[in-house]
Design an enzyme around this catalytic site. Structure first.
Site, PDB file in Angstrom:
ATOM      1  N   TYR A  73       0.828  -1.215   0.000  1.00 16.23           N
ATOM      2  CA  TYR A  73       0.000   0.000   0.000  1.00 16.23           C
ATOM      3  C   TYR A  73       0.867   1.272   0.000  1.00 16.23           C
ATOM      4  CZ  TYR A  73      -3.794  -3.155   1.573  1.00 16.23           C
ATOM      5  OH  TYR A  73      -4.699  -4.182   1.716  1.00 16.23           O
ATOM      6  N   HIS A  76       0.525 -11.779   2.240  1.00 13.68           N
ATOM      7  CA  HIS A  76      -0.525 -11.014   1.554  1.00 13.68           C
ATOM      8  C   HIS A  76      -1.307 -11.842   0.538  1.00 13.68           C
ATOM      9  CE1 HIS A  76      -1.640  -6.643   0.387  1.00 13.68           C
ATOM     10  NE2 HIS A  76      -2.631  -7.454   0.094  1.00 13.68           N
TER      11      HIS A  76
HETATM   12  N1  NAP Z   1      -5.738  -8.606   1.936  1.00 17.80           N
HETATM   13  C1  NAP Z   1      -6.100  -8.144   0.758  1.00 17.80           C
HETATM   14  O1  NAP Z   1      -5.746  -8.718  -0.299  1.00 17.80           O
HETATM   15  C2  NAP Z   1      -6.944  -6.917   0.680  1.00 17.80           C
HETATM   16  C3  NAP Z   1      -7.502  -6.526  -0.537  1.00 17.80           C
HETATM   17  C4  NAP Z   1      -8.282  -5.382  -0.564  1.00 17.80           C
HETATM   18  C5  NAP Z   1      -8.506  -4.658   0.616  1.00 17.80           C
HETATM   19  N2  NAP Z   1      -7.923  -5.049   1.793  1.00 17.80           N
HETATM   20  C6  NAP Z   1      -8.133  -4.304   3.065  1.00 17.80           C
HETATM   21  O2  NAP Z   1      -9.530  -4.131   3.257  1.00 17.80           O
HETATM   22  C7  NAP Z   1      -9.820  -2.739   3.367  1.00 17.80           C
HETATM   23  C8  NAP Z   1     -11.204  -2.447   2.794  1.00 17.80           C
HETATM   24  O3  NAP Z   1     -11.288  -2.665   1.409  1.00 17.80           O
HETATM   25  P1  NAP Z   1     -11.545  -1.441   0.408  1.00 17.80           P
HETATM   26  O4  NAP Z   1     -10.895  -0.262   0.958  1.00 17.80           O
HETATM   27  O5  NAP Z   1     -11.084  -1.743  -0.896  1.00 17.80           O
HETATM   28  O6  NAP Z   1     -13.121  -1.423   0.261  1.00 17.80           O
HETATM   29  P2  NAP Z   1     -14.389  -1.067   1.194  1.00 17.80           P
HETATM   30  O7  NAP Z   1     -14.006  -0.669   2.560  1.00 17.80           O
HETATM   31  O8  NAP Z   1     -15.312  -2.193   0.982  1.00 17.80           O
HETATM   32  O9  NAP Z   1     -14.942   0.179   0.422  1.00 17.80           O
HETATM   33  C9  NAP Z   1     -14.296   1.413   0.384  1.00 17.80           C
HETATM   34  C10 NAP Z   1     -15.152   2.355  -0.433  1.00 17.80           C
HETATM   35  O10 NAP Z   1     -16.416   2.545   0.230  1.00 17.80           O
HETATM   36  C11 NAP Z   1     -16.666   3.930   0.407  1.00 17.80           C
HETATM   37  N3  NAP Z   1     -17.260   4.105   1.739  1.00 17.80           N
HETATM   38  C12 NAP Z   1     -16.709   3.892   2.949  1.00 17.80           C
HETATM   39  N4  NAP Z   1     -17.581   4.156   3.923  1.00 17.80           N
HETATM   40  C13 NAP Z   1     -18.727   4.548   3.340  1.00 17.80           C
HETATM   41  C14 NAP Z   1     -19.983   4.963   3.824  1.00 17.80           C
HETATM   42  N5  NAP Z   1     -20.244   5.027   5.132  1.00 17.80           N
HETATM   43  N6  NAP Z   1     -20.949   5.292   2.922  1.00 17.80           N
HETATM   44  C15 NAP Z   1     -20.714   5.239   1.592  1.00 17.80           C
HETATM   45  N7  NAP Z   1     -19.519   4.856   1.057  1.00 17.80           N
HETATM   46  C16 NAP Z   1     -18.542   4.508   1.928  1.00 17.80           C
HETATM   47  C17 NAP Z   1     -15.319   4.604   0.342  1.00 17.80           C
HETATM   48  O11 NAP Z   1     -15.434   5.902  -0.213  1.00 17.80           O
HETATM   49  P3  NAP Z   1     -15.077   7.221   0.665  1.00 17.80           P
HETATM   50  O12 NAP Z   1     -13.592   7.209   0.888  1.00 17.80           O
HETATM   51  O13 NAP Z   1     -15.542   8.322  -0.198  1.00 17.80           O
HETATM   52  O14 NAP Z   1     -15.854   7.133   1.947  1.00 17.80           O
HETATM   53  C18 NAP Z   1     -14.546   3.706  -0.630  1.00 17.80           C
HETATM   54  O15 NAP Z   1     -14.806   4.078  -1.958  1.00 17.80           O
HETATM   55  C19 NAP Z   1      -8.676  -2.084   2.603  1.00 17.80           C
HETATM   56  O16 NAP Z   1      -8.565  -0.699   2.863  1.00 17.80           O
HETATM   57  C20 NAP Z   1      -7.516  -2.908   3.039  1.00 17.80           C
HETATM   58  O17 NAP Z   1      -7.062  -2.488   4.316  1.00 17.80           O
HETATM   59  C21 NAP Z   1      -7.156  -6.175   1.830  1.00 17.80           C
END
Ligand code: NAP
Length: 287
Positions: free
Chosen positions: A55, A113
């Protein structure tokens, strides 16, 4: 119905405790934005931050924590060893580099990862780093059940979590059930479907939002909590971070939990096809 918004914690198989809700930091590479996001999260009460070497924001996470005034011991930090660091030496060095970037002398949880190529030397390096006191817990991410069992068969130390894609359209119930039966906790990535508009406008979720007087995001996150998942939503907006934190003052009833379970379509929302992702990783990891 609970009145207070009390954050819940889970005890991992190795006895360490993890806040069930954490703040994700995927795709927040901009240093100032990541620092501000993590500062906001800590200020709002989050005590669990999920980052990764890939990241490129561990330094920002560390600086935000140092400047927040929150005690290091009160925050649960996770990072992940990226696939280009999968030899023993590279994995060991990468853990030391993560410690330096995060500005800490221990990391609460380090994950492999992605299970690409030969990840076994990285696991051994993580075990050794744990025994050296640099890491408190170790775990997996994106591992199938077969791959998880290989680690259980060969490893000295038990993986405490597997961080996998999980949301109402892709619930991975069989994998989750098997992991749970082995005492490996599930961490849900893409918990909000990566912000998918289709999910945010899904009619059942919209109806539940009206019934409970909570946003669709809060309904989804509450569902994850009641499914016993550790959940890692990401937002760079303070208002969304605050909203996502207010999920401990209400409960979904069993029928409504079932209605959300019925939305499962076995549909991954991860856009990079896994074969392409793996092919890229293999190119990187060639000796
Ligand atoms: N291990 C892995 O391979 C892997 C892969 C992917 C992700 N991850 C981890 O999982 C975490 C979460 O995944 P992600 O960040 O991709 O997706 P997510 O949390 O499912 O979605 C994030 C999106 O949702 C929006 N959002 C957040 N809160 C909201 C709300 N209350 N109302 C409306 N929209 C909202 C955000 O926009 P805004 O910023 O505009 O609020 C952003 O566009 C990552 O940050 C990372 O730490 C791990």
């Amino acid at each position: 119905m609970q009145n207070q918004n009390m954050q819940t914690e889970i005890t991992l198989r190795d006895g360490n405790r993890i806040p069930q809700l954490g703040a994700g930091t995927y795709m927040i590479e901009n240093h100032q934005l990541c620092k501000a996001t993590v500062r906001d999260a800590l200020d709002l009460g989050y005590r669990h931050i999920d980052t990764a070497q890939i990241y490129k924001n561990e330094r920002a996470v560390g600086e935000a924590l140092a400047e927040s005034g929150v005690d290091r011991k009160d925050v649960f930090l996770t990072t992940k060893v990226w696939v280009t660091n999968f030899t023993y030496e590279k994995a060991s060095r990468s853990i030391d580099a993560s410690l330096a970037r995060l500005g800490t002398d221990y990391i609460d949880l380090v994950l492999v990862h992605r299970p690409y190529g030969n990840y076994w030397p990285a696991w051994q390096a993580m075990e050794d780093a744990m025994e050296a006191g640099k890491i408190r817990s170790i775990g997996l991410s994106n591992f199938s059940m077969d791959q998880t069992r290989q680690i259980l068969d060969r490893g000295r130390i038990y993986p405490v979590v597997n961080q996998i894609e999980c949301h109402p359209f892709y619930q991975q119930r069989e994998l989750r059930r098997e992991l749970e039966s082995l005492g490996i906790r599930v961490e849900a990535w893409y918990p909000l479907g990566h912000g998918s508009r289709r999910m945010m406008q899904e009619p059942v979720l919209a109806e539940l939002s009206r019934i409970y007087g909570k946003s669709v995001a809060q309904i989804i996150l509450r569902w994850h909590i009641q499914e016993d998942c550790i959940v890692l939503p990401k937002s760079t907006r303070r208002s969304h971070l605050a909203e996502n934190f207010r999920i401990f003052d209400f409960q979904l009833n069993p029928e409504d939990m079932e209605r959300i379970r019925a939305l499962d379509r076995n549909e991954t929302l991860f856009k990079c096809p896994l074969w392409l992702d793996e092919w890229k990783a293999r190119l990187f990891t060639r000796a």
